[in-house]
Design a protein around this motif. Structure first.
Motif, short mmCIF file in Angstrom:
data_model
loop_
_atom_site.label_atom_id
_atom_site.label_comp_id
_atom_site.label_asym_id
_atom_site.label_seq_id
_atom_site.Cartn_x
_atom_site.Cartn_y
_atom_site.Cartn_z
N LEU A 69 -0.50 -1.12 -7.69
CA LEU A 69 -1.65 -0.54 -7.01
C LEU A 69 -1.25 -0.03 -5.64
N GLU A 73 -6.40 0.42 -3.35
CA GLU A 73 -6.79 -0.28 -4.58
C GLU A 73 -6.52 -1.78 -4.46
N LYS A 77 -9.34 -4.78 -4.58
CA LYS A 77 -9.24 -5.83 -5.59
C LYS A 77 -9.59 -7.19 -5.00
#
Length: 242
Positions: A69, A73, A77
């Motif tokens: 990622l 991102e 998360k």
């Protein structure tokens, strides 16, 4: 030395030399053969077909690779819970009347509601006399910045398109090249959007609320005419030449 001495007694010296050299070569060949042989002969070796990878190397597949990622991102998360419910985007038209007005595409009440939604400042509305045959209402508002002024005009125009009939004309935005003034002719309503400085300078509020008789801008004296009036007594009694 023992071998050479023993052979020298039984055979000639030159023949013994060749026998000894032959023994050394054979010994060297046997030593090389042992080194070339694999250490473990019990294992069965299989030949790999041409174009295929040997079994000792692991075959790489895209589906087996780890997803990497990027920084945004990865942050999202950990910032959002695993089972968090995604929030729905707010409806920009919530609470607004999207039906066409009675006297025009906009009724004045609906327009004021839209202007409040866009945080327009100092909303001023004046009814226009019917004998002028212009519009029913004049609406003047102030924008916090040029960007805010354009946002107000675009949102009012967007709602207009949703409320209008096919026979209604889409209003044209006036003053696009100006940083201080924008206007929309909505048919029954004339909307003026000013910057704070231009709102004070042009003072449309006084013009439409009090009329031209009490508007200081309309009653400003022309300096040339004022000077002529002061010195008009010099011209009294004079007649044009014949």
């Amino acid at each position: 030395m023992f071998v050479t001495r023993f052979l020298s007694k039984t055979r000639p010296q030159k023949q013994c030399y060749y026998l000894l050299q032959n023994c050394v070569h054979q010994r060297m060949k046997s030593d090389k053969g042992e080194k070339l042989q694999p250490s473990d002969t019990s294992k069965n070796t299989t030949k790999t077909p041409l174009g295929e990878m040997s079994s000792k190397y692991q075959v790489f597949r895209d589906e087996d690779s780890e997803v990497i990622l990027d920084i945004y991102e990865d942050r999202s998360k950990y910032s959002n819970p695993v089972n968090a419910i995604e929030e729905e985007a707010p409806d920009p038209f919530e609470g607004l009347n999207l039906e066409r007005g009675v006297n025009g595409v906009y009724d004045i009440e609906d327009l004021i509601q839209v202007l409040h939604t866009e945080n327009a400042e100092d909303i001023f509305v004046a009814a226009v006399p019917k004998e002028i045959q212009y519009v029913e209402y004049i609406c003047v508002v102030t924008g916090k910045s040029h960007k805010h002024m354009k946002a107000i005009a675009q949102f009012v125009r967007m709602i207009y398109k949703k409320k209008m009939y096919k026979s209604d004309l889409i209003p044209k935005l006036e003053g696009e090249n100006s940083k201080d003034w924008l206007a929309l002719d909505l048919g029954n309503i004339a909307l003026h959007i000013f910057s704070r400085e231009a709102r004070i300078l042009y003072d449309l509020d006084s013009l439409w609320a009090l009329g031209p008789k009490y508007d200081p801008e309309c009653n400003k004296q022309d300096p040339v005419a004022e000077m002529l009036e002061k010195h008009s007594f010099y011209l009294e009694g004079l007649h044009p030449a014949r």
